[in-house]
Design a protein around this motif. Structure first.
Motif, short mmCIF file in Angstrom:
data_model
loop_
_atom_site.label_atom_id
_atom_site.label_comp_id
_atom_site.label_asym_id
_atom_site.label_seq_id
_atom_site.Cartn_x
_atom_site.Cartn_y
_atom_site.Cartn_z
N TYR A 126 0.85 -1.20 0.00
CA TYR A 126 0.00 0.00 0.00
C TYR A 126 0.88 1.24 0.00
CZ TYR A 126 -3.61 3.36 1.16
OH TYR A 126 -4.47 4.43 1.12
N VAL A 127 0.51 2.22 -0.80
CA VAL A 127 1.21 3.50 -0.82
C VAL A 127 0.19 4.62 -0.71
CG1 VAL A 127 2.74 5.04 -2.10
CG2 VAL A 127 3.03 2.57 -2.29
N PRO A 128 0.28 5.48 0.30
CA PRO A 128 -0.64 6.62 0.40
C PRO A 128 -0.56 7.46 -0.86
CG PRO A 128 0.63 6.38 2.41
CD PRO A 128 1.26 5.46 1.40
N THR A 129 -1.69 7.97 -1.29
CA THR A 129 -1.73 8.73 -2.53
C THR A 129 -0.88 10.00 -2.46
OG1 THR A 129 -3.75 9.82 -1.79
CG2 THR A 129 -3.99 7.89 -3.20
N GLU A 130 -0.60 10.49 -1.25
CA GLU A 130 0.18 11.72 -1.11
C GLU A 130 1.63 11.44 -0.74
OE1 GLU A 130 -1.24 15.24 -0.03
OE2 GLU A 130 -3.27 14.92 -0.73
N TRP A 131 2.07 10.23 -0.98
CA TRP A 131 3.47 9.90 -0.75
C TRP A 131 4.38 10.88 -1.49
CZ3 TRP A 131 7.19 7.89 1.87
CH2 TRP A 131 8.39 7.49 1.27
N LYS A 132 3.93 11.34 -2.64
CA LYS A 132 4.74 12.25 -3.45
C LYS A 132 5.04 13.56 -2.73
CE LYS A 132 0.67 14.16 -5.85
NZ LYS A 132 -0.32 13.30 -5.17
N ARG A 133 4.24 13.90 -1.73
CA ARG A 133 4.45 15.17 -1.02
C ARG A 133 5.76 15.18 -0.23
NH1 ARG A 133 0.64 19.01 -0.19
NH2 ARG A 133 -1.46 18.64 -1.01
#
Length: 286
Positions: free
Chosen positions: A124-131
């Motif tokens: 699982y990867v949170p959608t806001e990992w990119k932040r």
């Protein structure tokens, strides 16, 4: 049972992301309405770690419920242990195939590598990992999405009590300033036998300062060994042992907020600090 674990993951990371200059007031993490509703139906989640204190957990729990509209009846259980104890507890549950913990977060990358390799995590990867992915990369913190991420990192720093006799004028600008015979019998060192993060800090300091630095420190100061940072800081505050080699700056900040009469010194040695990433993963089968 993925729903509430996934949302808690996002909530924990949302709080931790403050370290990357993103606050809880930022746009909401993208959480599917069906996912949130399913979490409400499941009603509880349990996470284990070695860092979050009860007061922080209470704030996190309230913010978590508010952010996702979860009812007060939704139960968020937290187990706080030392780093070695966290790993041992989770490993025992994995081996037994009986899980009480849904999410684990602890500064022990080796454990996460092995568990991910054996398929014990729910990808699982949170959608806001990119932040905050870029900040994690700049810090050299190891991650392995979608198996595990590291939304938190910290470092141990020297701390001393300026109100204790003989410590009013102490200045620590270099790790070498800790090699002071005047600190003999007055210093604390963390217990590397029980903590992955203390052990990692020891190894990092050896690499940067040489293998003789820490043995020399121990020889000169004869420090007492204390495991928990809360206990060691209390000993510094009481002047039982006025100075310690490794403490969490955040722990000092919390105490200073509670008691503004404190006068604690916190060092940022010129040679740098050992940055410790704190991986986080959802356990499969919980």
């Amino acid at each position: 049972m993925r729903t509430w674990r996934s949302i808690l993951w996002m909530g924990l990371a949302c709080v931790a992301i403050a370290a990357a200059a993103v606050t809880l007031t930022s746009p909401a993490w993208a959480a599917d309405a069906k996912l949130i509703e399913a979490a409400k139906q499941e009603g509880e989640v349990h996470y284990i770690d070695a860092l979050i204190q009860p007061k922080t957990h209470a704030l996190l729990e309230r913010a978590f419920r508010k952010k996702y509209g979860l009812p007060d009846s939704f139960k968020v259980t937290h187990t706080l242990r030392g780093t070695g104890e966290v790993v041992a507890s989770v490993q025992q549950e994995i081996k037994a195939g009986q899980h009480t913990y849904d999410l684990v977060t602890v500064g022990a990358p080796g454990f996460f590598k092995a568990a991910a390799k054996d398929g014990h995590f729910l990808p699982y990867v949170p959608t806001e990992w990119k932040r905050y992915e870029a900040a994690v990369k700049r810090g050299g913190v190891e991650v392995d999405p979608p198996n595990w991420i590291a939304p938190v990192a910290y470092a141990f720093v020297p701390v001393w009590n300026k109100k204790c006799p003989g410590f009013a004028n102490v200045q620590i600008k270099s790790w070498k300033d800790m090699l002071n015979p005047a600190f003999r019998g007055k210093a604390i060192i963390g217990d590397v036998r029980k903590s992955f993060t203390y052990a990692a800090t020891w190894a990092g300091m050896e690499a940067a300062l040489g293998k003789d630095f820490l043995p020399k420190y121990v020889e000169l100061t004869q420090p007492v060994i204390v495991f928990r940072t809360e206990e060691s800081l209390q000993k510094v505050m009481s002047c039982e042992y006025p100075i310690q080699l490794w403490q969490l700056a955040g722990r000092v900040y919390q105490r200073a907020q509670e008691d503004q009469t404190l006068d604690l010194g916190v060092a940022a040695p010129s040679e740098g600090l050992v940055l410790l990433g704190v991986p986080m993963a959802i356990l499969k089968g919980a």
